[in-house]
Design a protein around this motif. Structure first.
Motif, PDB file in Angstrom:
ATOM      1  N   GLU A 372     -64.628 -30.454 -14.670  1.00  5.84           N
ATOM      2  CA  GLU A 372     -63.630 -31.354 -14.077  1.00  5.84           C
ATOM      3  C   GLU A 372     -62.426 -31.561 -14.982  1.00  5.84           C
ATOM      4  O   GLU A 372     -61.348 -31.904 -14.504  1.00  5.84           O
ATOM      5  CB  GLU A 372     -64.264 -32.720 -13.757  1.00  5.84           C
ATOM      6  CG  GLU A 372     -65.383 -32.680 -12.728  1.00  5.84           C
ATOM      7  CD  GLU A 372     -66.727 -32.431 -13.375  1.00  5.84           C
ATOM      8  OE1 GLU A 372     -66.743 -32.194 -14.606  1.00  5.84           O
ATOM      9  OE2 GLU A 372     -67.749 -32.467 -12.674  1.00  5.84           O
ATOM     10  N   ASP A 386     -60.482 -31.175  -7.565  1.00  4.58           N
ATOM     11  CA  ASP A 386     -61.168 -32.442  -7.284  1.00  4.58           C
ATOM     12  C   ASP A 386     -61.370 -32.640  -5.789  1.00  4.58           C
ATOM     13  O   ASP A 386     -62.439 -33.066  -5.334  1.00  4.58           O
ATOM     14  CB  ASP A 386     -60.363 -33.620  -7.856  1.00  4.58           C
ATOM     15  CG  ASP A 386     -60.508 -33.741  -9.367  1.00  4.58           C
ATOM     16  OD1 ASP A 386     -61.366 -33.032  -9.927  1.00  4.58           O
ATOM     17  OD2 ASP A 386     -59.755 -34.528  -9.974  1.00  4.58           O
ATOM     18  N   ARG A 389     -64.009 -30.407  -4.514  1.00  2.00           N
ATOM     19  CA  ARG A 389     -65.323 -30.841  -4.990  1.00  2.00           C
ATOM     20  C   ARG A 389     -65.859 -32.015  -4.174  1.00  2.00           C
ATOM     21  O   ARG A 389     -67.082 -32.154  -4.006  1.00  2.00           O
ATOM     22  CB  ARG A 389     -65.214 -31.223  -6.464  1.00  2.00           C
ATOM     23  CG  ARG A 389     -66.541 -31.427  -7.168  1.00  2.00           C
ATOM     24  CD  ARG A 389     -66.338 -31.788  -8.630  1.00  2.00           C
ATOM     25  NE  ARG A 389     -65.608 -30.744  -9.330  1.00  2.00           N
ATOM     26  CZ  ARG A 389     -64.379 -30.880  -9.821  1.00  2.00           C
ATOM     27  NH1 ARG A 389     -63.733 -32.022  -9.681  1.00  2.00           N
ATOM     28  NH2 ARG A 389     -63.787 -29.884 -10.449  1.00  2.00           N
ATOM     29  N   ASN A 739     -69.034 -41.553 -15.596  1.00  2.00           N
ATOM     30  CA  ASN A 739     -69.492 -40.195 -15.303  1.00  2.00           C
ATOM     31  C   ASN A 739     -70.375 -39.608 -16.399  1.00  2.00           C
ATOM     32  O   ASN A 739     -70.572 -38.395 -16.443  1.00  2.00           O
ATOM     33  CB  ASN A 739     -68.273 -39.273 -15.101  1.00  2.00           C
ATOM     34  CG  ASN A 739     -67.484 -39.643 -13.875  1.00  2.00           C
ATOM     35  OD1 ASN A 739     -68.042 -40.015 -12.858  1.00  2.00           O
ATOM     36  ND2 ASN A 739     -66.162 -39.548 -13.966  1.00  2.00           N
ATOM     37  N   GLY A 748     -70.264 -34.932  -8.504  1.00  2.00           N
ATOM     38  CA  GLY A 748     -69.074 -34.524  -9.233  1.00  2.00           C
ATOM     39  C   GLY A 748     -68.106 -35.660  -9.493  1.00  2.00           C
ATOM     40  O   GLY A 748     -68.207 -36.753  -8.937  1.00  2.00           O
ATOM     41  N   CYS A 749     -67.144 -35.376 -10.365  1.00  2.00           N
ATOM     42  CA  CYS A 749     -66.147 -36.369 -10.773  1.00  2.00           C
ATOM     43  C   CYS A 749     -64.819 -36.068 -10.081  1.00  2.00           C
ATOM     44  O   CYS A 749     -64.691 -35.104  -9.337  1.00  2.00           O
ATOM     45  CB  CYS A 749     -65.973 -36.351 -12.287  1.00  2.00           C
ATOM     46  SG  CYS A 749     -67.526 -36.298 -13.204  1.00  2.00           S
ATOM     47  N   GLY A 750     -63.846 -36.890 -10.375  1.00  2.00           N
ATOM     48  CA  GLY A 750     -62.516 -36.680  -9.811  1.00  2.00           C
ATOM     49  C   GLY A 750     -61.460 -37.377 -10.639  1.00  2.00           C
ATOM     50  O   GLY A 750     -60.751 -38.255 -10.143  1.00  2.00           O
TER      51      GLY A 750
END
Length: 1003
Positions: A372, A386, A389, A739, A748-750
Motif C-alpha cells: 500500500e 487503493d 483494493r 493497520n 487492505g489499507c487505503g
C-alpha cells in the motif's frame, strides 16, 4: 532374526525398546558434528511436503474395558482435542484440561507395540464389525493370535461403549433371572454396538469445542483372561466413517488403536494408550499418521517425537500435579520446519530454547508496511491502487457489520464521540468567540465522520478534532482580531489551500514516506495521545472538585453553625446599581424591599435581586464531589473488570463474551441508574436542542471574497502549509497504528484514499464554517478493540485465538448518524452524568496503552530482574541497552508533552518529524540486532543503490576481462599450444567428508 522373534512374541521389554530406538537414532548422537540428519527426520522430510493440504483436526477418545458382574463394556476414560481430559475417580465429571505427562517407559513400549503389532493402512471399512473382522484376520494371517481366539476377540471388541454422558449399565430384574452366556462365541447375536449415533451423541454440547472438519481416533485398551501375549492393532481407514456409538460425539472415525493383553498389567496398558492418544493429537505425528506409507513411517514419527521430548527429573516435581495449558503455544510450522532442507543442520529446532514460542525466537523481519505504501511513480498511482483494493469489499463492508458485537461498538464509540464533540466545541467556542461552538462541532463530526466511513480507505478510523487544531484556531482568531481581518474568510482560504496541498500529496504518492516511521515514532505518538486522554479525564474530574468544593474544615460538633442565608441589599446601594432583571423598573425608590421574603429565596433568586449569601455553608454543596468521583472511578473500574470477565470461570462462554462486549454500556447504565436513584444535581451532559449556528450573526455558508484584501487569498498558502503537515502526520500515523499487522486486517489499507477524503472534507468544512477533522488515535484504537473477533470452537484448555477485527463500515456510519441526530435525543442524553463520560475517557486512554512495547519497557524500571516478564527482547538485548532505549523515548515524550502544553503546540507535527530524525540517529548508538528487537529496522535505500552499483561495476569488469582475453587469443600464434592455468591454492577437503575414500592418505 531376533527382531522378528520379538515381533512374534510381542514382548514389552524396555531393554529391547531402547536397543531398537538406539539403532534408529544412532546417527543423531553425531548430528552436531556432521552434516547428516537422523533417519527419522530424513524419512519424514519426504512424507511431510509443504505443498500438501493440511490434515483435519483429530478428536481422540480412549476407552478401557470394564468387567462388571460378569459383563463387559467399554467405558470412556479420557479424551483429547488439544489437551487431556480425564474422567475423575468419582466417575461423574471431567477433569480440567491439562497437559499430558507421559512416562518415557510408555513411549518406548508404544514404539515396540507398533513394531510388533498389526498395521492396517487405508483399510476399506464402513462398520465396526467389518473392521474388527479385518483386524482379526490380519492377526491370524501373521500368526499373532491363534485361530481359535477369533470369536473371543471379536466378542470383546464389539461390546457396548458407555460414554461419560451415559449412566452405568444395570441389569433389570427380568435379566437377573437369565443365565449369562457361557460361550462368548455367539458374538454376532450379541453385538452391542449401535449402527447409528444415539440421541445422546447428537445432543452432546461438546461438539461446539470441535472444529467442523474434525475426525476421530479411537484408542481401545483392555485386559482379558484368554490372551497370553498382547494383541496390538493400528488401523487407518481409507475414508473416515461414522461407527455408530463408538465415539462420544458424532464425528467420523479415521484411526483405531487396539491393545488387549493378559491380566495384571492394566496400568501399563493404560499408560501406553495415553501415549498413543497424546501422539494422535500432536500436530507433527498426526500429519505422519495421515500420510504414512508403511510401519517404518509411523516408527519414524515416534522417533521424531522422542527426539523433542523433555524429561523432568522425578524428584523435582510431583507427577500427580496437572500442568495447566499454556496461554501461548509454539507454532506447529516451526517444528515442521526442522524437517525442511534449510534446517538440516539445526537439530531439535527450538527444543532447547527454554520453551519459547516461534514468534518469540524468530528474528524480527525488516520494517515492512506492505504494497500500500510502495511508490508507483505514476500520477495518482497509489490512489488508483487503493480504489482497486477496496472495490471487491464494497458489499461485505456493510453486511459484515450485522452482528450483535456491532451494537456495543456503536454505543461505546458514540458516547466517546459526543463527549469529545461537546468538550472540543466548548473550548473552540471560547477560543473563537462562538464563531465555532458546540453546534458546529456536532454537525462537523457527523458530516465528516459519516462521509469518511462511507468512502474512506480504512473505515475503522474515527475522525475527530485534535488539540493542535484547537491551538491553531485560537492563534488564527487572535491574529485576525488584532489585524482587522475577517476570521471566517481567511480560515476558508487556509482550508482550501490545505485541501489542494493534500490532493497534491495524494497525486504524488507522498504517503510512501510513512514507511520510514518505525515503532519508535508510532509508539511515541500513540503514547502521547493516550496520556493526553488520561490527563484530560483527570483534569475534568478535578475541575468538578473545584466547582463543588469539599468543606475540609467541617466539624460535627459545630453543625448548628453551618447555614446559609440570603441577606437583603442596602436600599442606597440597590438604587445605585441596577440588579439583573430590574433594569426596566423606572423608579427604584418605589421598589418595596420589605415585601420580599429573602429567607425563602433560592440561590439564583437571591443573587438576581442583589442579595448576598451569608454563612459557612454557602460555598459548599454536600455529596456532589464525592458522588461525582464514585461515578467517575466506578465507571472506569467496572469497565476494566467486565472486559476481563471473558476469561473468568463463571457463567458459560457465550454469556461471558456478551458481558465483555457490552462492558462499557453496562457500566454506563449502572452508574447512570445510581445517579438517578440518588437524585443529586451532578453535572449532566447538555446537548444543543436546535440546529442553528452558535453565533447569531453568521450563517451556514462562508463567502470566499468581499471582506478581506484580495492578496490574503494567496498569503494564506503559508499557514495552510503548517495545517497540511499537521493533518498529514496525524492522519497517517494513526492509519499506520490501525493497520498494524497485529490487528490481522484482511481487507487492505487505503492511505492515499484516506488522505484524499480528509482533504476534500477540509474544503467542505471550511465553506460551512465547521471545525477541521483528522483521524483520532485513541478513539480509533478503541473502535478496533470493540470489534475484535476470537475463535469460538477452541479446544478445552486452549485459549481462544485472535482471528482479527470485524472490518466493516456499518458501525462508523451509524456512530456519526447518531451524532447528527443527537439534537433530537437531548431529552434522553440529559440524564447522563458528565463524570460517567470522564470515566469512559479514562478507560479509552488506559486501554490504548495495551500492547505498546514502550509502556511495557517503562514498567521494567520498577521491576527487579527476577520478576520481569519473559519478553522476547529481554532474551536478545542486554537490560541496560533496553533501559537506554526506553530513556530516549521518555525524553522525547517529555519534550512533546511540554510543547503540547504551550503555544508552541502549533509546531507539534514538525516535532513528530523530529522523532523520525531521532530514530535515524539511534542507528549510531544501537546495533541493528538490538534495534531489530526493540524497534524496526529502517528500509535501507542507500544500501540497495550501492549493491546495484557494485553489480554494474562487476559486470563492466567482467566484460572488460572477456574483451582482453579475446584480444590475447587473437594475438597468439596459431601453432602455439593453449596455456593451462593451474591453481596454486591447496584443495581443502569437505567438512562432511574429511577423508575421501578415493584420496591417498600417504600422498
Amino acid at each position: 532374526m531376533e527382531q522378528e522373534q520379538r515381533r512374534l512374541t510381542g514382548s514389552f521389554s524396555i531393554q529391547d525398546s531402547i536397543q531398537s530406538l538406539t539403532s534408529s537414532l544412532g546417527s543423531q548422537s553425531t548430528l552436531l558434528s556432521s552434516c547428516t540428519v537422523s533417519p527419522a527426520a530424513e524419512r519424514l522430510r519426504h512424507i511431510l511436503r509443504e505443498e500438501d493440504e493440511p490434515t483435519p483436526t483429530l478428536f481422540t477418545e480412549m476407552d478401557t474395558l470394564q468387567h462388571e458382574g460378569g459383563e463387559m463394556e467399554w467405558k470412556e476414560s479420557a479424551r483429547w482435542v488439544k489437551f487431556e481430559e480425564k474422567v475423575e475417580e468419582g466417575g461423574e465429571r471431567w477433569s480440567k484440561p491439562h497437559v499430558s505427562t507421559l512416562s518415557l517407559h510408555s513411549l518406548f513400549e508404544l514404539r515396540t507395540c507398533l513394531q510388533t503389532g498389526c498395521i492396517l493402512l487405508d483399510l476399506e471399512g464402513y462398520s465396526l464389525p467389518q473392521i474388527v473382522d479385518d483386524i482379526i484376520e490380519k492377526q491370524v494371517q501373521e500368526g499373532l493370535i491363534a485361530p481359535e481366539l477369533r470369536e473371543k476377540v471379536s466378542f470383546v471388541l464389539l461390546r457396548k461403549h458407555r460414554h461419560q454422558t451415559k449412566k452405568p449399565i444395570h441389569r433389570s430384574l427380568a435379566d437377573l433371572g437369565k443365565p449369562s452366556p457361557s460361550n462368548p462365541s455367539q458374538c454376532r447375536s450379541m453385538n452391542d454396538i449401535s449402527v447409528t449415533p444415539s440421541s445422546d451423541q447428537l445432543k452432546n454440547k461438546f461438539m461446539k469445542k470441535i472444529p467442523r472438519d474434525a475426525e476421530a481416533s479411537n484408542v481401545l485398551i483392555g485386559e482379558v483372561d484368554f490372551l497370553d501375549k498382547p494383541l496390538v492393532a493400528f488401523v487407518r481407514l481409507a475414508q473416515a466413517a461414522t461407527l455408530g456409538g463408538l465415539t462420544e460425539v458424532p464425528v467420523p472415525t479415521r484411526f483405531l488403536f487396539v491393545l488387549l493383553g493378559p491380566n495384571g498389567k492394566a496400568k501399563s496398558y493404560n499408560e501406553i494408550g495415553r501415549a498413543m492418544a497424546t501422539l494422535m493429537v500432536d500436530d507433527l505425528f498426526s500429519d505422519v499418521a495421515y500420510k504414512a506409507r508403511d510401519r517404518d513411517d509411523l516408527i519414524a514419527g515416534i522417533d521424531e517425537f522422542l527426539d523433542e521430548v523433555i524429561v523432568l527429573p522425578p524428584g523435582e516435581w510431583d507427577p500427580k500435579i496437572r500442568i495447566e495449558p499454556p496461554k501461548k503455544l509454539p507454532s506447529a510450522d516451526m517444528r515442521k520446519s526442522v524437517l525442511t532442507l534449510n534446517e538440516l543442520g539445526q537439530p531439535n529446532g527450538n527444543a532447547g530454547g527454554g520453551g519459547a514460542s516461534a514468534e518469540d525466537e524468530e528474528m524480527p523481519a525488516p520494517h515492512e508496511l506492505g504494497e500500500e505504501l510502495k511508490f508507483t511513480g505514476r500520477f495518482c498511482g497509489g490512489l488508483w491502487l487503493d480504489i482497486k483494493r477496496k472495490v471487491p469489499w464494497c458489499l461485505s463492508d456493510f453486511y459484515d457489520g450485522f452482528h450483535i458485537q456491532s451494537i456495543s461498538a456503536v454505543l461505546f464509540i458514540y458516547l466517546g464521540c459526543i463527549t469529545n464533540a461537546i468538550t472540543f466545541g466548548g473550548l473552540l467556542g471560547d477560543a473563537t468567540d462562538n464563531y465555532q461552538g458546540v453546534m458546529e462541532s456536532f454537525l462537523g463530526t457527523a458530516l465528516a465522520g459519516a462521509v469518511f466511513c462511507f468512502f474512506g480507505g480504512q473505515p475503522l478510523i474515527i475522525l475527530s478534532s485534535t488539540g493542535p487544531i484547537l491551538i491553531f484556531e485560537k492563534l488564527l482568531y487572535e491574529f485576525s482580531i488584532n489585524n482587522d481581518i475577517d476570521y471566517m474568510e481567511i480560515r476558508l482560504w487556509i482550508g482550501l489551500h490545505s485541501c489542494l496541498q493534500c490532493l497534491i500529496l495524494v497525486a504524488t504518492d507522498a504517503s510512501y514516506i510513512i514507511k520510514y516511521m518505525t515503532r519508535f515514532t508510532e509508539e511515541g505518538f500513540s503514547s502521547l495521545i493516550s496520556f493526553i486522554f488520561i490527563s484530560d479525564a483527570l483534569k475534568k474530574m478535578m475541575g468538578t472538585f473545584n466547582y463543588y468544593p469539599i468543606n475540609r474544615e467541617f466539624k460535627p460538633d459545630y453543625i448548628t453553625s453551618y447555614k446559609c442565608e440570603c441577606q437583603a441589599p442596602d436600599q442606597v446601594a440597590f438604587n445605585t446599581s441596577s440588579p439583573l432583571g430590574l433594569e426596566n423598573i423606572s423608579d427604584y425608590s418605589m421598589f418595596n424591599f420589605t415585601a420580599l421574603d429573602w429567607s425563602q429565596m433560592t440561590k439564583k433568586e437571591c443573587l438576581r435581586f442583589g442579595g448576598s449569601l451569608v454563612g459557612k455553608a454557602c460555598k459548599y454543596v454536600p455529596d456532589l464531589a464525592m458522588l461525582s468521583f464514585i461515578l467517575f472511578f466506578g465507571t472506569y473500574s467496572m469497565t476494566i473488570s467486565l472486559k476481563k470477565f471473558k476469561s473468568s470461570r463463571y457463567f458459560p462462554t457465550k454469556c461471558r463474551a456478551l458481558i465483555a462486549d457490552f462492558s462499557i454500556i453496562i457500566s454506563i447504565l449502572v452508574f447512570c441508574a445510581l445517579d438517578y436513584v440518588l437524585s443529586l444535581d451532578t453535572p449532566k451532559l447538555h446537548v444543543p436542542t436546535q440546529i442553528k449556528p452558535t453565533r447569531p450573526d453568521r450563517g451556514w455558508i462562508v463567502m470566499p471574497l468581499g471582506k478581506n484584501p484580495w492578496w490574503m487569498c494567496m498569503a494564506s498558502f503559508v499557514p495552510a502549509l503548517l495545517v497540511t503537515i499537521l493533518i498529514f502526520m496525524d492522519q497517517q500515523i494513526t492509519a499506520v497504528i490501525v493497520n498494524r499487522k497485529e490487528n490481522k486486517l484482511k481487507k487492505g489499507c487505503g492511505y492515499h484514499l484516506d488522505l484524499f477524503w480528509v482533504g476534500i472534507l477540509m474544503a467542505v468544512c471550511s465553506f460551512m464554517g465547521l471545525p477541521w477533522y483528522v483521524a483520532a488515535t485513541v478513539i480509533s484504537i478503541a473502535h478496533i478493540d470493540s470489534l475484535r473477533m476470537e475463535s469460538e470452537s477452541s479446544a478445552p484448555g486452549e485459549q481462544p485465538q485472535f482471528l482479527g477485527v470485524r472490518e466493516q463500515r456499518f458501525t462508523g456510519i451509524l456512530v456519526f448518524v447518531l451524532t447528527g441526530v443527537s439534537v433530537f435525543l437531548a431529552p434522553v442524553l440529559q440524564y447522563i452524568p458528565m463524570p460517567v463520560l470522564y470515566g469512559v475517557f479514562l478507560y479509552m486512554g488506559v486501554a490504548s496503552l495495551h500492547g505498546i512495547q514502550f509502556w511495557e519497557r517503562m514498567k521494567l524500571y520498577l521491576m527487579p530482574a527476577k520478576h520481569q516478564p519473559d519478553f522476547a527482547f529481554l532474551r536478545h538485548v542486554p537490560l541496560r541497552r533496553v533501559h537506554l532505549f526506553t530513556l530516549v523515548q521518555i525524553i522525547c515524550l517529555a519534550i512533546l508533552w511540554i510543547l503540547k502544553s504551550t503555544v508552541a503546540a502549533i509546531i507539534f507535527p514538525v516535532m513528530i518529524l523530529g522523532l523520525m530524525v531521532v530514530r535515524r540517529m539511534l542507528d549510531l548508538i544501537f546495533s541493528q540486532h538490538d534495534l531489530a528487537w526493540l524497534d524496526d529496522i529502517l528500509p535501507d535505500k542507500d544500501k540497495k543503490k550501492k549493491e546495484d552499483e557494485k553489480k554494474k561495476k562487476e559486470k563492466k569488469k567482467a566484460k572488460a576481462d572477456e574483451h582482453n582475453n579475446s584480444d590475447e587469443e587473437s594475438k597468439r600464434p596459431k601453432d602455439s599450444l593453449p596455456s593451462v592455468k593451474i591453481p596454486l591454492e591447496p584443495i581443502k577437503p569437505s567438512a562432511c567428508c574429511p577423508n575421501p575414500s578415493n584420496s591417498d592418505p600417504s600422498a
